[in-house]
Design a protein around this motif. Structure first.
Motif, short mmCIF file in Angstrom:
data_model
loop_
_atom_site.label_atom_id
_atom_site.label_comp_id
_atom_site.label_asym_id
_atom_site.label_seq_id
_atom_site.Cartn_x
_atom_site.Cartn_y
_atom_site.Cartn_z
N ASN A 32 0.87 -1.17 0.00
CA ASN A 32 0.00 0.00 0.00
C ASN A 32 0.91 1.23 0.00
O ASN A 32 1.60 1.50 0.99
CB ASN A 32 -0.91 -0.01 1.23
CG ASN A 32 -1.85 1.18 1.26
OD1 ASN A 32 -1.87 2.00 0.36
ND2 ASN A 32 -2.64 1.25 2.32
N THR A 33 0.96 1.93 -1.13
CA THR A 33 1.82 3.11 -1.25
C THR A 33 0.96 4.34 -1.55
O THR A 33 -0.24 4.22 -1.81
CB THR A 33 2.85 2.95 -2.39
OG1 THR A 33 2.17 3.11 -3.64
CG2 THR A 33 3.54 1.60 -2.33
N ASP A 34 1.58 5.50 -1.56
CA ASP A 34 0.87 6.72 -1.93
C ASP A 34 0.36 6.65 -3.35
O ASP A 34 -0.56 7.36 -3.72
CB ASP A 34 1.79 7.94 -1.79
CG ASP A 34 2.09 8.26 -0.33
OD1 ASP A 34 1.34 7.80 0.56
OD2 ASP A 34 3.07 8.99 -0.09
N ASN A 35 0.97 5.81 -4.19
CA ASN A 35 0.58 5.66 -5.59
C ASN A 35 -0.40 4.52 -5.82
O ASN A 35 -0.72 4.20 -6.97
CB ASN A 35 1.82 5.46 -6.46
CG ASN A 35 2.74 6.65 -6.41
OD1 ASN A 35 2.28 7.78 -6.41
ND2 ASN A 35 4.03 6.41 -6.33
N GLY A 36 -0.84 3.86 -4.77
CA GLY A 36 -1.81 2.78 -4.90
C GLY A 36 -1.28 1.45 -4.37
O GLY A 36 -0.26 1.40 -3.66
N PHE A 37 -1.98 0.39 -4.74
CA PHE A 37 -1.63 -0.96 -4.30
C PHE A 37 -0.83 -1.65 -5.41
O PHE A 37 -1.13 -1.50 -6.59
CB PHE A 37 -2.88 -1.77 -3.98
CG PHE A 37 -3.64 -1.23 -2.79
CD1 PHE A 37 -3.27 -1.60 -1.50
CD2 PHE A 37 -4.70 -0.36 -2.96
CE1 PHE A 37 -3.95 -1.11 -0.40
CE2 PHE A 37 -5.39 0.15 -1.86
CZ PHE A 37 -5.02 -0.22 -0.59
N PHE A 38 0.16 -2.44 -5.01
CA PHE A 38 1.01 -3.16 -5.95
C PHE A 38 1.31 -4.54 -5.39
O PHE A 38 1.19 -4.77 -4.18
CB PHE A 38 2.32 -2.40 -6.19
CG PHE A 38 2.12 -1.05 -6.80
CD1 PHE A 38 2.01 -0.91 -8.17
CD2 PHE A 38 2.01 0.08 -6.00
CE1 PHE A 38 1.80 0.33 -8.74
CE2 PHE A 38 1.81 1.33 -6.56
CZ PHE A 38 1.70 1.45 -7.93
N ALA A 39 1.77 -5.43 -6.28
CA ALA A 39 2.15 -6.77 -5.85
C ALA A 39 3.42 -7.18 -6.58
O ALA A 39 3.59 -6.92 -7.76
CB ALA A 39 1.04 -7.78 -6.14
N THR A 40 4.31 -7.82 -5.83
CA THR A 40 5.54 -8.39 -6.42
C THR A 40 5.73 -9.79 -5.86
O THR A 40 5.04 -10.21 -4.92
CB THR A 40 6.80 -7.56 -6.06
OG1 THR A 40 7.07 -7.69 -4.67
CG2 THR A 40 6.66 -6.11 -6.46
N ALA A 41 6.73 -10.47 -6.42
CA ALA A 41 7.17 -11.72 -5.81
C ALA A 41 7.56 -11.42 -4.37
O ALA A 41 8.02 -10.32 -4.05
CB ALA A 41 8.35 -12.28 -6.58
N GLY A 42 7.40 -12.41 -3.49
CA GLY A 42 7.64 -12.16 -2.08
C GLY A 42 9.09 -12.21 -1.65
O GLY A 42 9.47 -11.56 -0.67
N TYR A 43 9.91 -12.96 -2.38
CA TYR A 43 11.30 -13.12 -1.96
C TYR A 43 12.23 -12.17 -2.71
O TYR A 43 12.11 -11.99 -3.92
CB TYR A 43 11.78 -14.56 -2.19
CG TYR A 43 11.20 -15.53 -1.19
CD1 TYR A 43 11.57 -15.49 0.15
CD2 TYR A 43 10.29 -16.50 -1.58
CE1 TYR A 43 11.05 -16.37 1.08
CE2 TYR A 43 9.75 -17.39 -0.66
CZ TYR A 43 10.14 -17.32 0.66
OH TYR A 43 9.60 -18.20 1.57
N CYS A 44 13.18 -11.62 -1.99
CA CYS A 44 14.24 -10.82 -2.57
C CYS A 44 15.00 -11.68 -3.59
O CYS A 44 15.21 -12.88 -3.36
CB CYS A 44 15.19 -10.33 -1.47
SG CYS A 44 16.57 -9.36 -2.09
#
Length: 103
Positions: A32-44
């Motif tokens: 949850n950012t100021d620019n909206g919601f995003f999703a990425t892979a969970g692992y670095c």
């Protein structure tokens, strides 16, 4: 085939924060950012460290293990030691529910 998967409610994630979402045999990070919601892979991509304990700074996630940074909206690697981008996933919000599109 791609599927939209219900991940969480919008109020499950504090502002400038993320949560872990596990689905089948994969894990994701939902932001949850100021620019909206995003999703990425969970692992670095540097080492197998989940980003759920990472620090969200604006549109950047900092890995808790070695402080490598990624741009949240694109998954782009920004600083050493990370050099491989995170996979990012489309997100949509319907009502107060967050869905991610999983390929």
């Amino acid at each position: 085939m791609t599927d939209w998967v219900l991940a969480c409610a919008t109020d499950d994630i504090d502002e400038e924060d993320l949560i872990r979402f596990d689905h089948e045999d994969k894990t994701y990070a939902i932001y949850n950012t100021d620019n909206g919601f995003f999703a990425t892979a969970g692992y670095c991509t540097h080492e197998v460290q989940h980003l759920e304990d990472g620090l969200v700074i604006g549109n950047v996630i900092e890995c808790p293990l070695h402080q490598g940074r990624f741009e949240i909206s694109s998954g782009k690697a920004l600083s050493a030691p990370v050099c491989e981008d995170l996979v990012s996933y489309p997100v949509k919000v319907e009502g107060d529910q967050i869905y991610i599109q999983i390929v």
